[in-house]
Scaffold this motif. Structure first.
Motif, PDB file in Angstrom:
ATOM      1  N   LEU A  62      -5.762   5.687  -7.487  1.00 43.88           N
ATOM      2  CA  LEU A  62      -4.559   5.225  -6.800  1.00 43.88           C
ATOM      3  C   LEU A  62      -3.700   4.326  -7.672  1.00 43.88           C
ATOM      4  O   LEU A  62      -4.220   3.495  -8.449  1.00 43.88           O
ATOM      5  N   ASP A  63      -2.393   4.467  -7.509  1.00 41.55           N
ATOM      6  CA  ASP A  63      -1.420   3.607  -8.187  1.00 41.55           C
ATOM      7  C   ASP A  63      -0.839   2.555  -7.252  1.00 41.55           C
ATOM      8  O   ASP A  63       0.115   1.857  -7.619  1.00 41.55           O
ATOM      9  N   THR A  64      -1.390   2.430  -6.054  1.00 38.32           N
ATOM     10  CA  THR A  64      -0.808   1.547  -5.040  1.00 38.32           C
ATOM     11  C   THR A  64      -0.649   0.131  -5.552  1.00 38.32           C
ATOM     12  O   THR A  64       0.433  -0.481  -5.413  1.00 38.32           O
ATOM     13  N   GLU A  65      -1.695  -0.428  -6.129  1.00 34.64           N
ATOM     14  CA  GLU A  65      -1.692  -1.846  -6.506  1.00 34.64           C
ATOM     15  C   GLU A  65      -0.625  -2.147  -7.555  1.00 34.64           C
ATOM     16  O   GLU A  65       0.124  -3.121  -7.432  1.00 34.64           O
ATOM     17  N   ARG A  66      -0.522  -1.297  -8.570  1.00 37.20           N
ATOM     18  CA  ARG A  66       0.445  -1.630  -9.626  1.00 37.20           C
ATOM     19  C   ARG A  66       1.884  -1.395  -9.169  1.00 37.20           C
ATOM     20  O   ARG A  66       2.794  -2.124  -9.581  1.00 37.20           O
ATOM     21  N   ILE A  67       2.106  -0.398  -8.291  1.00 42.36           N
ATOM     22  CA  ILE A  67       3.466  -0.217  -7.778  1.00 42.36           C
ATOM     23  C   ILE A  67       3.846  -1.381  -6.869  1.00 42.36           C
ATOM     24  O   ILE A  67       4.951  -1.930  -6.963  1.00 42.36           O
ATOM     25  N   GLN A  68       2.943  -1.767  -5.959  1.00 42.04           N
ATOM     26  CA  GLN A  68       3.249  -2.873  -5.049  1.00 42.04           C
ATOM     27  C   GLN A  68       3.460  -4.176  -5.808  1.00 42.04           C
ATOM     28  O   GLN A  68       4.372  -4.950  -5.475  1.00 42.04           O
ATOM     29  N   LYS A  69       2.663  -4.429  -6.821  1.00 37.14           N
ATOM     30  CA  LYS A  69       2.842  -5.640  -7.631  1.00 37.14           C
ATOM     31  C   LYS A  69       4.219  -5.657  -8.283  1.00 37.14           C
ATOM     32  O   LYS A  69       4.893  -6.700  -8.340  1.00 37.14           O
ATOM     33  N   ALA A  70       4.667  -4.493  -8.763  1.00 36.55           N
ATOM     34  CA  ALA A  70       5.985  -4.417  -9.389  1.00 36.55           C
ATOM     35  C   ALA A  70       7.090  -4.645  -8.364  1.00 36.55           C
ATOM     36  O   ALA A  70       8.080  -5.343  -8.642  1.00 36.55           O
ATOM     37  N   GLU A  97       5.193  -1.462   0.553  1.00 36.38           N
ATOM     38  CA  GLU A  97       6.140  -2.283   1.298  1.00 36.38           C
ATOM     39  C   GLU A  97       7.291  -2.688   0.384  1.00 36.38           C
ATOM     40  O   GLU A  97       7.076  -3.292  -0.670  1.00 36.38           O
ATOM     41  N   MET A  98       8.519  -2.338   0.792  1.00 35.22           N
ATOM     42  CA  MET A  98       9.695  -2.669   0.005  1.00 35.22           C
ATOM     43  C   MET A  98      10.105  -4.119   0.233  1.00 35.22           C
ATOM     44  O   MET A  98       9.805  -4.722   1.268  1.00 35.22           O
ATOM     45  N   ARG A  99      10.799  -4.685  -0.756  1.00 39.20           N
ATOM     46  CA  ARG A  99      11.254  -6.074  -0.708  1.00 39.20           C
ATOM     47  C   ARG A  99      12.784  -6.127  -0.767  1.00 39.20           C
ATOM     48  O   ARG A  99      13.438  -5.236  -1.312  1.00 39.20           O
ATOM     49  N   VAL A 164      10.054  -0.409   5.121  1.00 36.95           N
ATOM     50  CA  VAL A 164      11.182  -1.293   4.808  1.00 36.95           C
ATOM     51  C   VAL A 164      11.373  -2.160   6.051  1.00 36.95           C
ATOM     52  O   VAL A 164      12.153  -1.834   6.940  1.00 36.95           O
ATOM     53  N   ILE A 165      10.648  -3.252   6.131  1.00 40.11           N
ATOM     54  CA  ILE A 165      10.597  -4.076   7.330  1.00 40.11           C
ATOM     55  C   ILE A 165      11.120  -5.474   7.004  1.00 40.11           C
ATOM     56  O   ILE A 165      10.599  -6.146   6.104  1.00 40.11           O
ATOM     57  N   ALA A 167      13.657  -6.325   5.424  1.00 40.43           N
ATOM     58  CA  ALA A 167      14.084  -6.340   4.024  1.00 40.43           C
ATOM     59  C   ALA A 167      15.465  -5.704   3.943  1.00 40.43           C
ATOM     60  O   ALA A 167      15.664  -4.583   4.421  1.00 40.43           O
ATOM     61  N   LYS A 168      16.412  -6.411   3.363  1.00 45.87           N
ATOM     62  CA  LYS A 168      17.798  -5.949   3.312  1.00 45.87           C
ATOM     63  C   LYS A 168      18.146  -5.402   1.927  1.00 45.87           C
ATOM     64  O   LYS A 168      17.541  -5.776   0.925  1.00 45.87           O
ATOM     65  N   ASP A 169      19.155  -4.521   1.915  1.00 41.66           N
ATOM     66  CA  ASP A 169      19.711  -3.977   0.671  1.00 41.66           C
ATOM     67  C   ASP A 169      18.641  -3.323  -0.203  1.00 41.66           C
ATOM     68  O   ASP A 169      18.618  -3.478  -1.430  1.00 41.66           O
ATOM     69  N   VAL A 170      17.770  -2.581   0.429  1.00 40.21           N
ATOM     70  CA  VAL A 170      16.718  -1.838  -0.264  1.00 40.21           C
ATOM     71  C   VAL A 170      17.249  -0.477  -0.673  1.00 40.21           C
ATOM     72  O   VAL A 170      18.080   0.122   0.030  1.00 40.21           O
ATOM     73  N   GLY A 171      16.785   0.043  -1.802  1.00 39.66           N
ATOM     74  CA  GLY A 171      17.141   1.381  -2.239  1.00 39.66           C
ATOM     75  C   GLY A 171      15.908   2.246  -2.470  1.00 39.66           C
ATOM     76  O   GLY A 171      14.881   1.746  -2.954  1.00 39.66           O
TER      77      GLY A 171
END
Length: 485
Positions: A62-70, A97-99, A164-165, A167-171
């Motif tokens: 899984l790549d979950t951890e490194r994508i989420q950390k980024a 989860e998007m920021r 996207v919870i 969190a504003k102006d997400v792309g």
């Protein structure tokens, strides 16, 4: 491909009955083609696809951890970029989860796959029933159907692939692919996400599945050029949001023709305002677009729909839908064209809708405006006599410049004398439609100067013809039907 700028505040003169209206039925923002932001970090793919799928040996990589950390560490206004590296072209992830202010950028040639491990998506917390994700709640119907029972929903289930919870102006952008793998067997089960959905259908049982993208309180959300494949359930669900743009989105589910992909809606906004879906291509296993309850000021501009259930409103309309503009839509072998569906367990006020410059072919039901929804692909032509106090009420609907090059059934219905549907048709032509294919009750149809070839004489619909010269020329669909992109 060059796309025109969309200025949704520009007024368009629209005929409705004997009155000319400005196009208030639309997104109130000025929407222009989005731009991809610079990257804060580039993540290189470590996996390689095999026949466009995840290799079995990589299922736990899984790549979950490194994508989420980024995503967590990226500055607003920047993007986390997923890119190819050598021969590697794939990422595999659980829920992300998007920021605020951050874009997920999937490069051309890259596929971001969703894991088929249901335990990764499991909702956790106090009072939550564990182990529901990837299962059917046997004997428990969905909480809003059938009427009138509404059992308390079970707490628990699945988190979405991308959230996207608050969190504003997400792309979510790029020329790459996000693949939900709805076709894949859930780990530890003998069925896929889609097979589970179909297995639950005969008894209308509730089942627990993940969705691809779920947004709530996500003002300014933008999806641009991204391709979405094989979602396990709804692809894009947006709620409680002011300002959502989907531009140049390519959505194809299932990617293997002939595979059954139940309940894979395309784009579903609800309880939101100022929404634009433009220049997009949607081919899926349920409603291409389904506007849920509480949506106002939405524009659907220059889009192409293929397999799916059409340009839909509902079935939930109990807090209302209003001020919609659909302009420049092509529907190619969808089950329905313009579809408004609800019933007395979930209905409400729907008004100020404009549909114009629309082409269809191979559409079974070019127009279906119905308070008779029974949870099926198409609506019955008579009232199913449900009981409830959420009454569908459809008013101020205009359809102009619509051509279906093949015949199909039309349904225009209100619930009763107190809740009549009111619609205006102007230059609406359905090739070779017969009187037997026209259905309706409790409705008034006002026919404009462009006329219509739909014969309502076999129904009890009231037809009001405007004065003036009638035009017999159908709206031209030359060059409008093109292959899915």
């Amino acid at each position: 491909m060059m796309w025109r700028q969309v200025r949704v505040r520009v007024g368009v003169a629209l005929w409705a009955g004997c009155t000319w209206l400005s196009a208030a039925s639309q997104d109130t923002r000025q929407v222009v083609e989005p731009k991809i932001p610079p990257a804060c970090v580039q993540l290189e793919a470590k996996l390689k696809t095999v026949d466009d799928k995840v290799a079995p040996a990589d299922e736990s990589n899984l790549d979950t951890e490194r994508i989420q950390k980024a995503l967590d560490g990226c500055a607003p206004g920047k993007a986390v970029e997923l890119k190819t590296a050598g021969g590697n072209n794939a990422f595999l992830t659980g829920p992300l989860e998007m920021r605020t202010g951050v874009t997920l950028l999937v490069d051309k040639g890259v596929t971001l796959f969703g894991s088929r491990d249901a335990s990764l998506y499991e909702v956790t917390g106090e009072g939550v029933t564990p182990g529901l994700c990837g299962t059917i709640a046997t004997g428990a119907p969905p909480p809003v159907f059938p009427a009138p029972q509404r059992p308390a929903p079970v707490r628990g289930g699945c988190r979405p692939l991308i959230s996207v919870i608050n969190a504003k102006d997400v792309g979510i952008m790029g020329d790459g692919v996000i693949d939900g793998r709805g076709y894949a067997k859930i780990l530890g089960k003998d069925y896929s996400w889609w097979e589970m959905a179909r297995k639950a259908e005969p008894k209308n049982e509730r089942y627990f599945t993940t969705r691809m993208i779920v947004a709530s309180h996500a003002d300014g959300l933008v999806m641009y050029r991204i391709t979405l494949h094989n979602s396990t359930n709804f692809h894009v669900s947006v709620n409680q949001t002011n300002g959502f743009t989907a531009w140049g989105v390519h959505l194809l589910t299932p990617t293997t023709r002939g595979v059954d992909a139940r309940n894979t809606d395309g784009i579903d906004p609800g309880s939101s305002t100022n929404v634009t879906v433009a220049h997009s291509w949607i081919d899926n296993g349920d409603d291409n677009i389904a506007i849920k309850t509480g949506v106002s000021h939405m524009s659907v501009l220059d889009n192409h729909f293929f397999s799916g259930h059409g340009m839909s409103i509902g079935s939930e309309t109990f807090t209302g839908q209003s001020f919609l503009l659909v302009d420049g839509l092509t529907l190619d072998h969808t089950t329905s064209g313009i579809r408004i569906k609800s019933n007395v367990t979930r209905g409400g006020s729907v008004h100020d809708l404009v549909y114009q410059n629309i082409c269809m072919r191979g559409v079974k039901n070019p127009i279906a405006i119905s308070p008779y929804y029974t949870n099926q692909t198409t609506e019955p032509y008579e009232d199913p006599k449900y009981t409830g106090d959420r009454i569908p009420d459809y008013k101020a609907i205009t359809i102009r410049n619509l051509t279906s090059t093949t015949p199909g059934d039309v349904l225009i219905a209100g619930l009763n004398d107190e809740h009549q549907t009111e619609i205006a048709l102007d230059n609406v032509h359905i090739a070779d439609i017969t009187k037997a294919q026209v259905h309706g009750h409790f409705a008034t149809v006002t026919v404009g100067p462009g006329a219509t070839n739909i014969d309502f004489s076999g129904t009890d619909i009231k037809v009001v013809a405007t004065k003036g010269e009638k035009s017999g020329a159908a709206y031209s669909c030359d060059g409008r039907f093109v292959p899915m992109q």
